[in-house]
Design an enzyme around this catalytic site. Structure first.
Site, PDB file in Angstrom:
ATOM      1  N   GLU A   1     -54.234 -50.085 -75.907  1.00 44.49           N
ATOM      2  CA  GLU A   1     -55.732 -50.660 -76.713  1.00 44.49           C
ATOM      3  C   GLU A   1     -56.092 -51.395 -78.159  1.00 44.49           C
ATOM      4  O   GLU A   1     -57.179 -52.190 -77.903  1.00 44.49           O
ATOM      5  CB  GLU A   1     -56.806 -49.201 -76.773  1.00 44.49           C
ATOM      6  CG  GLU A   1     -58.208 -49.482 -77.024  1.00 44.49           C
ATOM      7  CD  GLU A   1     -58.566 -47.647 -76.812  1.00 44.49           C
ATOM      8  OE1 GLU A   1     -59.863 -47.881 -77.293  1.00 44.49           O
ATOM      9  OE2 GLU A   1     -58.334 -47.242 -75.992  1.00 44.49           O
TER      10      GLU A   1
ATOM     11  N   ASP B   1     -59.153 -40.741 -73.604  1.00 41.62           N
ATOM     12  CA  ASP B   1     -60.599 -40.464 -73.701  1.00 41.62           C
ATOM     13  C   ASP B   1     -61.046 -40.855 -72.951  1.00 41.62           C
ATOM     14  O   ASP B   1     -60.992 -41.470 -72.191  1.00 41.62           O
ATOM     15  CB  ASP B   1     -60.753 -39.820 -74.844  1.00 41.62           C
ATOM     16  CG  ASP B   1     -61.280 -41.521 -75.985  1.00 41.62           C
ATOM     17  OD1 ASP B   1     -61.092 -42.836 -74.904  1.00 41.62           O
ATOM     18  OD2 ASP B   1     -61.095 -41.655 -76.744  1.00 41.62           O
TER      19      ASP B   1
ATOM     20  N   TYR C   1     -54.223 -38.553 -82.242  1.00 43.17           N
ATOM     21  CA  TYR C   1     -55.236 -38.463 -82.659  1.00 43.17           C
ATOM     22  C   TYR C   1     -56.459 -38.075 -82.842  1.00 43.17           C
ATOM     23  O   TYR C   1     -56.782 -37.203 -82.758  1.00 43.17           O
ATOM     24  CB  TYR C   1     -55.392 -39.086 -80.629  1.00 43.17           C
ATOM     25  CG  TYR C   1     -56.507 -39.914 -79.962  1.00 43.17           C
ATOM     26  CD1 TYR C   1     -56.619 -41.133 -80.600  1.00 43.17           C
ATOM     27  CD2 TYR C   1     -57.606 -39.372 -79.202  1.00 43.17           C
ATOM     28  CE1 TYR C   1     -57.376 -41.750 -79.611  1.00 43.17           C
ATOM     29  CE2 TYR C   1     -58.607 -39.805 -79.026  1.00 43.17           C
ATOM     30  CZ  TYR C   1     -58.845 -41.318 -78.713  1.00 43.17           C
ATOM     31  OH  TYR C   1     -59.896 -41.925 -78.357  1.00 43.17           O
TER      32      TYR C   1
END
Length: 894
Positions: free
Chosen positions: A11, A117, A329
């Site tokens: 990401e 997520d 995280y």
């Protein structure tokens, strides 16, 4: 295997680097692209393969309406509820889609390392869409699930690859479409209606959001409680006794009374008796439990209340610590650790820390405790430290957040705090009083988290039945007080309780209501006299917390609604209270959760919610006069706002400049509004007029030493008279239909008028070497003359101190640039024999070429890098690609 090549996509670039470092054991090659690409060889599923690791930069796409629905004036907001939507690149300049497509060529296996997520799951399918990678083509797609970028977690994720979850991705699509259509429809209507009537709203856009507005509603509800509160006097009897040389004030069992005569009566009874008899003495050992694991919501609350960080800033700092590998995280709802969590290894990483290493070593030696059971939301473990760090390594803000994360985790595995609570009860004149003492036996976790320590208070020795003379009896008078303004910490709790937003979006919604000027963040302490002792205890606790960490003392961040925020919520309450209550959003979040679990159809949920809001919107529009009455009472009409500035070209009467956001001109005679650039200072430009419409010209000067200045006609700026003016100044980037479409327009430096002396044709000099724009003479930059690009932040400094610099009708025979005329100062002229007047081309003339300097200024044009105005017509102001062979044309020899 379908292929011996494996593409991995993370990401963020920093996460891609961490993954590649671990899997290649540092033996990799890296090359530059849109995002870095790391290549190495290794083993994948028992086969020798070539790995390629790269990344995106957050979401690849953003959801928006097609161009036909972008015009605020033409499109009825009601049509937006049934309008189609499209996905466009969120950051077109980064070229992520093209980058992924190119890097995926020849690779038959894809491993997705996006955040674990719902948003990360949605980005997974955006990546799949970019590279055309589907299971139907017999190419394998894998999903890595991880909570940190440590070597252990990365290797574990590689050994336990799964498939991406389409349902969770669809849940994000559903939320995005609902928020876009509902938010933009209400926002466009409200903004157009109220900004066309009132001048001192001080908000560029009057937005509505299904999450944002209920969030604001909580703040306004607290404001209304404060505003409608009626204080009352109260009285309390407070006797004091002397015991073992200490004076002790006793607490009354009745606490307080609101009738002064009755309170005086009880005071007299106590004074007449004058003897306090000890009726009961009780001791009880109590325990203060260690905290459970740290989730996102609690992290944001402590960051706001004790560290002085806003939620948005706190998440940015936490994410940076995560990508650097210092914490796990940071977006998690869980407070329970999984059974497989390695507590000893996590504690061991902190043993050498200079601040708390010795405490951790004692825990490992004496034995650490199992954390309290918490909530397992099934997403990620609680936020925990991964490796040791110091303030010198992290910097001040990141260190403060990291320090709290570390101490919280250490506290979860420390013993409970144990103390003895002693209560002595007294009878005086038939009334009952008491005093309480506390003595700590085991500090436990409060040794590492002293701001949560039990306040010790030692009581003198008492014997049951003992009689003690009363020293004095005070009658305390106090006043009830309203609650304080809502703090960010309290607001986060309310949002979590009512299902407003998620751990990933709560900080965004709070930041939005601040940026929209609906609330202002204030550092406040309200210390009502009757609660003075309690308030000082709270202050002391916060001081202790801050001093323990050697932090600057913060008083807590309070959210104070503005007049605009209050009026909006009161207006919604008059028309349809559901629009600002949390119930609807809570219901939407429940439906979206069902979509994420595969228990509800994505399309049906979206259509059902949009149909509900469409009906509410129609009713809202019909009843808008109810809200308008509140606005009328609070804000000034346009006719009464602003100051006289320039003449209208239609009626030749003066218009008023309204400097509060959004900056605009208003003609009271024509009842017309003309929006202006939203940054910079606006002034009249020498009473010059536009040859097209007779409006007086204005000068907009951008802030800062490198800020440019440019002229504009108010009418042309809002209604460009020439076709093809597609790149307007101040326009939001593509894909931002939720942004205000007003404030963008055509200044003179974009105008292709062939004869106007202020237009691009007259004032343009040459092509910009950095983009496809044109370098234009800054009309009011004297004596620091300069050229500025009409599309980017490129600056060229011309000979300084010249009396006058202007463009001429001539053009350079070599490069087709405009010839400029320079009138040098007599004292500083570089010309022979004291001559001052000189003409030439800044690119080809050796003298002028030696006197100019290239520089970047502060960016003020946010539009896309399209073709410059006038780049295809007249005066040789061609396409400034910066790739011409002639080094002078490209400024390569500057």
């Amino acid at each position: 295997m379908a292929s011996n090549k494996v593409l991995m996509v993370a990401e963020k670039p920093s996460i891609a680097l961490s993954i590649a470092n671990v899997l290649s054991r540092g033996q990799m090659s890296t090359r530059k692209a849109s995002t870095d690409v790391h290549e190495f060889e290794g083993t994948f599923r028992g086969f020798h393969v070539q790995f390629k690791v790269t990344s995106v930069i957050g979401h690849v796409f953003s959801l928006d309406f097609p161009e036909t629905y972008q015009n605020w004036t033409v499109t009825d907001p009601l049509d937006l509820f049934q309008a189609p939507v499209r996905k466009a690149e969120a950051n077109p300049k980064a070229h992520i889609r093209r980058h992924l497509s190119q890097e995926a060529r020849g690779f038959g296996n894809l491993v997705l390392w996006l955040d674990c997520d719902r948003e990360g799951e949605n980005i997974c399918f955006e990546v799949i869409d970019c590279i055309g990678h589907t299971n139907e083509t017999k190419r394998k797609i894998y999903r890595a699930r991880f909570s940190s970028v440590t070597e252990k977690d990365i290797l574990k994720a590689m050994d336990n690859l799964v498939e991406p979850n389409k349902d969770e991705a669809l849940a994000v699509d559903a939320r995005q479409e609902i928020d876009l259509k509902v938010g933009v429809a209400f926002t466009r209507f409200q903004t157009s209606f109220f900004q066309g009537k009132y001048g001192n709203l001080d908000a560029r856009v009057i937005s509505y959001g299904p999450c944002q507005t209920p969030t604001l509603g909580f703040c306004v509800q607290r404001y209304l409680q404060i505003n409608t509160f009626k204080p009352e006097k109260f009285w309390s009897v407070r006797p004091s006794i002397l015991q073992s040389g200490y004076e002790l004030q006793l607490d009354w069992e009745r606490n307080k009374l609101f009738d002064v005569d009755v309170a005086v009566m009880f005071q007299k009874l106590v004074m007449e008796d004058g003897i306090a008899e000890v009726t009961e003495i009780s001791e009880k050992q109590e325990s203060k439990g260690r905290p459970s694991g740290l989730n996102t919501v609690n992290l944001l609350k402590i960051a706001s209340s004790a560290l002085g960080f806003g939620p948005q800033m706190a998440m940015q700092v936490a994410e940076r610590l995560y990508t650097q590998g210092f914490i796990s995280y940071p977006r998690t709802e869980s407070t329970a650790y999984p059974s497989s969590f390695d507590f000893r290894g996590t504690l061991g990483a902190q043993v050498n820390n200079p601040v708390w290493g010795s405490y951790v070593q004692r825990l490992l030696t004496d034995g650490y405790q199992k954390p309290r059971s918490g909530t397992d939301a099934g997403d990620h473990p609680p936020v925990t430290p991964l490796r040791s760090a110091t303030e010198d390594v992290l910097g001040n803000d990141a260190w403060r957040l990291y320090e709290y994360v570390c101490k919280h985790f250490i506290g979860t595995v420390s013993p409970d705090c144990k103390y003895v609570r002693t209560k002595a009860e007294f009878s005086i004149g038939g009334e009952f009083f008491h005093c309480i003492g506390q003595r700590v036996l085991v500090k436990g976790f409060t040794s590492i988290m002293p701001w949560l320590a039990v306040n010790e208070k030692n009581l003198p020795q008492f014997i049951k039945g003992e009689k003690i003379e009363v020293a004095r009896v005070d009658l305390h008078e106090g006043m009830t007080s309203p609650p304080e303004y809502l703090s960010e910490s309290e607001l986060i709790s309310l949002m979590e309780k009512n299902g407003i937003g998620t751990d990933a979006s709560i900080s965004v919604h709070i930041n939005n209501i601040c940026e929209r000027n609906y609330v202002q963040v204030s550092i406040l302490f309200l210390l009502p006299a009757e609660n003075l002792l309690i308030s000082f205890k709270l202050v002391f606790t916060r001081l202790l917390f801050c001093l323990t960490f050697n932090w600057q003392v913060q008083a807590g961040r309070k959210l104070v609604p503005t007049a605009l925020g209050i009026t909006l919520i009161r207006g919604y309450q008059c028309i349809d209270p559901d629009l600002c209550l949390p119930d609807i959003r809570s219901f939407i979040e429940q439906q979206i959760t069902l979509v994420a679990k595969g228990q509800a159809d994505h399309f049906r949920v979206v259509q059902h919610v949009l149909q509900q809001f469409r009906q509410k919107y129609s009713y809202f529009v019909k009843q808008i006069e109810n809200m308008d009455a509140l606005f009328e009472a609070q804000f000034s009409p346009l006719a009464d706002s602003g100051r006289v500035l320039s003449k209208c070209g239609k009626c030749l009467r003066y218009m008023k400049h309204i400097s509060t956001q959004p900056s605009r001109l208003y003609c009271n005679t024509c009842e017309e509004v003309y929006y202006l650039p939203q940054k910079g200072t606006i002034k009249l430009y020498k009473e010059l007029t536009c040859p097209l419409d007779n409006f007086e010209l204005l000068i907009c000067s951008m802030p800062g030493p490198d800020g440019k200045s440019f002229s504009l006609c108010p009418y042309c700026y809002n209604s460009p008279p020439f076709e093809g003016i597609d790149n307007l100044f101040g326009a939001a980037k593509s894909g931002s239909s939720g942004k205000l479409g007003k404030g963008a327009g055509m200044p003179c430096f974009l105008c292709p008028h062939p004869t106007c002396r202020h237009s691009l044709i007259s004032q343009g000099v040459c092509a910009c070497p950095e983009c496809s724009g044109t370098l234009v003479l800054d009309p009011v930059s004297a004596p620091k003359w300069r050229l500025c690009c009409n599309m980017c932040n490129f600056l060229v400094l011309l000979p300084q101190g010249a009396h006058q610099i202007s463009t001429t009708p001539e053009r350079c025979p070599e490069c087709d640039s405009t010839i400029i005329e320079v009138d040098f100062n007599k004292k500083t002229t570089p010309l022979e024999d004291g001559a001052t007047l000189y003409t030439g081309c800044i690119l080809c003339d050796e003298l002028l070429h030696s006197l100019v300097e290239m520089k970047y200024g502060k960016s003020f044009f946010r539009g896309s890098r399209g073709r410059g105005r006038g780049s295809r017509r007249g005066r040789g102001r061609g396409r400034g690609t910066g790739k011409m062979v002639d080094p002078k044309m490209s400024f390569r020899d500057f």
